[in-house]
Design a protein around this motif. Structure first.
Motif, short mmCIF file in Angstrom:
data_model
loop_
_atom_site.label_atom_id
_atom_site.label_comp_id
_atom_site.label_asym_id
_atom_site.label_seq_id
_atom_site.Cartn_x
_atom_site.Cartn_y
_atom_site.Cartn_z
N GLU A 61 0.82 -1.21 0.00
CA GLU A 61 0.00 0.00 0.00
C GLU A 61 0.85 1.26 0.00
O GLU A 61 0.53 2.24 -0.69
N TRP A 62 1.96 1.24 0.73
CA TRP A 62 2.79 2.45 0.81
C TRP A 62 3.35 2.82 -0.56
O TRP A 62 3.42 4.00 -0.92
N LEU A 63 3.72 1.79 -1.35
CA LEU A 63 4.28 2.06 -2.67
C LEU A 63 3.19 2.49 -3.65
O LEU A 63 3.40 3.40 -4.46
N GLN A 64 2.04 1.85 -3.59
CA GLN A 64 0.94 2.24 -4.46
C GLN A 64 0.56 3.71 -4.23
O GLN A 64 0.37 4.47 -5.18
N LYS A 65 0.47 4.09 -2.98
CA LYS A 65 0.10 5.47 -2.67
C LYS A 65 1.17 6.44 -3.13
O LYS A 65 0.87 7.51 -3.66
N ALA A 66 2.42 6.08 -2.92
CA ALA A 66 3.52 6.96 -3.34
C ALA A 66 3.54 7.14 -4.85
O ALA A 66 3.73 8.25 -5.35
N VAL A 67 3.30 6.06 -5.58
CA VAL A 67 3.33 6.13 -7.04
C VAL A 67 2.18 6.96 -7.58
O VAL A 67 2.36 7.82 -8.44
N VAL A 68 0.98 6.72 -7.05
CA VAL A 68 -0.18 7.41 -7.59
C VAL A 68 -0.17 8.90 -7.24
O VAL A 68 -0.77 9.72 -7.94
N ASN A 69 0.54 9.26 -6.18
CA ASN A 69 0.63 10.67 -5.78
C ASN A 69 1.91 11.34 -6.29
O ASN A 69 2.23 12.45 -5.85
N ALA A 70 2.59 10.69 -7.19
CA ALA A 70 3.84 11.27 -7.73
C ALA A 70 3.56 12.60 -8.42
O ALA A 70 2.53 12.79 -9.06
N ALA A 71 4.49 13.51 -8.26
CA ALA A 71 4.35 14.84 -8.88
C ALA A 71 4.49 14.75 -10.39
O ALA A 71 5.34 14.02 -10.90
N GLU A 72 3.67 15.48 -11.10
CA GLU A 72 3.79 15.56 -12.55
C GLU A 72 4.90 16.54 -12.90
O GLU A 72 5.10 17.54 -12.23
N THR A 73 5.64 16.22 -13.95
CA THR A 73 6.74 17.08 -14.37
C THR A 73 6.60 17.42 -15.85
O THR A 73 5.74 16.87 -16.55
N ALA A 74 7.48 18.30 -16.32
CA ALA A 74 7.45 18.71 -17.73
C ALA A 74 8.21 17.76 -18.63
O ALA A 74 8.20 17.93 -19.85
N PHE A 75 8.89 16.76 -18.07
CA PHE A 75 9.64 15.82 -18.90
C PHE A 75 8.71 15.11 -19.87
O PHE A 75 7.69 14.57 -19.48
N GLY A 76 9.07 15.11 -21.13
CA GLY A 76 8.32 14.38 -22.14
C GLY A 76 7.21 15.15 -22.79
O GLY A 76 6.38 14.56 -23.50
N ASN A 216 23.76 12.43 -12.85
CA ASN A 216 23.11 13.33 -13.78
C ASN A 216 21.61 13.41 -13.47
O ASN A 216 20.98 12.39 -13.17
N PRO A 217 21.01 14.60 -13.54
CA PRO A 217 19.60 14.75 -13.19
C PRO A 217 18.64 13.90 -14.01
O PRO A 217 17.52 13.64 -13.56
N LEU A 218 19.03 13.47 -15.21
CA LEU A 218 18.14 12.64 -16.02
C LEU A 218 18.04 11.21 -15.51
O LEU A 218 17.06 10.51 -15.78
N THR A 219 19.06 10.72 -14.81
CA THR A 219 19.11 9.33 -14.38
C THR A 219 18.16 9.11 -13.21
O THR A 219 18.26 9.79 -12.18
N ILE A 220 17.25 8.16 -13.36
CA ILE A 220 16.28 7.91 -12.29
C ILE A 220 16.23 6.43 -11.93
O ILE A 220 16.63 5.55 -12.69
N MET A 221 15.72 6.19 -10.73
CA MET A 221 15.30 4.87 -10.30
C MET A 221 13.79 4.85 -10.41
O MET A 221 13.10 5.68 -9.80
N ALA A 222 13.25 3.94 -11.20
CA ALA A 222 11.81 3.86 -11.40
C ALA A 222 11.21 2.78 -10.51
O ALA A 222 11.75 1.67 -10.40
N VAL A 223 10.08 3.11 -9.89
CA VAL A 223 9.32 2.15 -9.09
C VAL A 223 7.89 2.02 -9.62
O VAL A 223 7.07 1.31 -9.05
N GLY A 224 7.61 2.75 -10.71
CA GLY A 224 6.28 2.69 -11.30
C GLY A 224 6.30 3.11 -12.75
O GLY A 224 7.30 3.61 -13.27
N MET A 225 5.16 2.92 -13.42
CA MET A 225 4.97 3.36 -14.79
C MET A 225 3.47 3.46 -15.05
O MET A 225 2.68 2.74 -14.45
N TYR A 226 3.08 4.38 -15.92
CA TYR A 226 1.67 4.58 -16.24
C TYR A 226 0.83 4.78 -14.98
O TYR A 226 -0.31 4.32 -14.89
N GLY A 227 1.37 5.45 -13.98
CA GLY A 227 0.62 5.75 -12.78
C GLY A 227 0.37 4.57 -11.87
O GLY A 227 -0.46 4.65 -10.96
N ASN A 228 1.10 3.47 -12.07
CA ASN A 228 0.92 2.28 -11.27
C ASN A 228 2.30 1.77 -10.85
O ASN A 228 3.32 2.24 -11.36
#
Length: 334
Positions: A61-76, A216-228
């Protein structure tokens, strides 16, 4: 080097496919009962497995909530994202098999939660950490990045994650740490590709970055995709995403991060150093020995709509990363 601040036009919601799944998943996680009802219908329609069932990735649940509440950015901004089905049913994750559909079809029994990550090497903070504790307090954000495979196909994916630099700072690397090494989980019982007699890979899968690339600021660790949360076949529960490099650098299902003074050995560079260099920067001017890298197939595509486009240097992210390789011969350090 900080990424220049720009104003981008907001991406149309219709470009995230499927729109209903993406939007309603966020509403569902925020407690909307009506969205939950809609989501169950959408699952059956949009996420159909080869066996006829529906499947959404599961996570704590903690990860689901964190992913769905992720901030939207201008990337892409301005990018048209791939359908969810393309991003989750056409990919390479050889731990589950060699065919593009194998990761989707064979990863259902993989257990990505709970998850521990081991930090070791030239850093002050070492040990084995629960994923929740490792990233606790780090804000997640959504970034829409282009993904370019070394096999000359590509797609655009909305990732949810955080800058790798944030995690590195928490580990307090020593001045001797010039590289960061990553290791994928090894579980042959859950990952049929690892127990295949036809595999030539020396498991576990290993990758690495130079420290300035990792920071580098572009390099990320991903824990979600498509809001999930991340599906198993896409590297659950945490994977690396380095958008200016070929996709094999973005190692999946990470269980170990090691800070080191010397360049780490990496899986594909060990297997075929003449074909897969350590840096693996997207470069249309340096062909793979067996095919051209000048263009790519942007997925989804078909025989009637090949959707072939020119490949851009550094996958189009040169403004943010070209300085990292100043003075280097990119044909030698490919």
């Amino acid at each position: 080097m900080l990424i220049p601040k720009r104003r981008y036009p907001k991406i149309a919601p219709s470009e995230i496919t499927p729109e209903e799944l993406y939007v309603n998943r966020r509403l569902f996680m925020k407690g909307s009962l009506s969205a939950a009802a809609a989501l169950s219908t959408i699952q059956a329609q949009a996420l159909v497995t080869p066996e006829g069932g529906s499947r959404l990735p599961e996570g704590p649940e903690w990860l689901q909530k964190a992913v769905v509440n992720a901030a939207e950015t201008a990337f892409g901004a301005g990018e048209k994202t791939a359908p969810y089905s393309s991003a989750t049913q056409y990919n390479n994750f050889y731990e589950f098999g060699m065919s593009k559909s194998d990761p989707f079809e064979n990863s259902g029994k993989f257990n990505a939660h709970p998850w521990q990550v081991e930090i070791e090497g030239d850093c002050e903070v070492t040990g084995s950490f629960e994923l929740e504790d490792l990233i606790k307090g780090i804000d997640l954000e959504e970034r829409i990045y282009r993904l370019r495979c070394v096999e000359a196909w590509s797609m655009v994916i909305p990732w949810v994650g955080f800058p790798l630099a944030d995690l590195i700072k928490r580990c307090k690397p020593l001045s001797s740490a010039k590289y960061v090494e990553f290791v994928t989980v090894e579980r042959p019982k859950e990952m049929p590709g690892q127990r295949s007699v036809f595999s030539t890979i020396d498991w576990p899968y290993r990758e690495g970055l130079r420290m300035d690339e990792a920071m580098n600021p572009l390099t990320i660790m991903a824990v979600g995709m498509y809001g999930n949360v991340l599906p198993n076949q896409n590297g659950a529960p945490m994977r690396l995403v380095v958008p200016w490099k070929y996709g094999f650098k973005s190692i999946k299902s990470i269980v170990k991060i090691r800070f080191r003074e010397t360049m780490p050995a990496t899986t594909w560079n060990d297997l075929a150093p003449q074909e897969y260099g350590f840096y693996a920067n997207v470069n249309p001017e340096v062909d793979h020995p067996r095919w051209s890298q000048a263009s790519e197939r942007r997925l989804p595509n078909s025989i009637f709509s090949p959707n072939r486009i020119p490949t851009e240097m550094f996958n189009g992210y040169g403004e943010q990363v070209a300085h990292l390789y100043k003075g280097m011969d990119l044909r030698k350090w490919y």
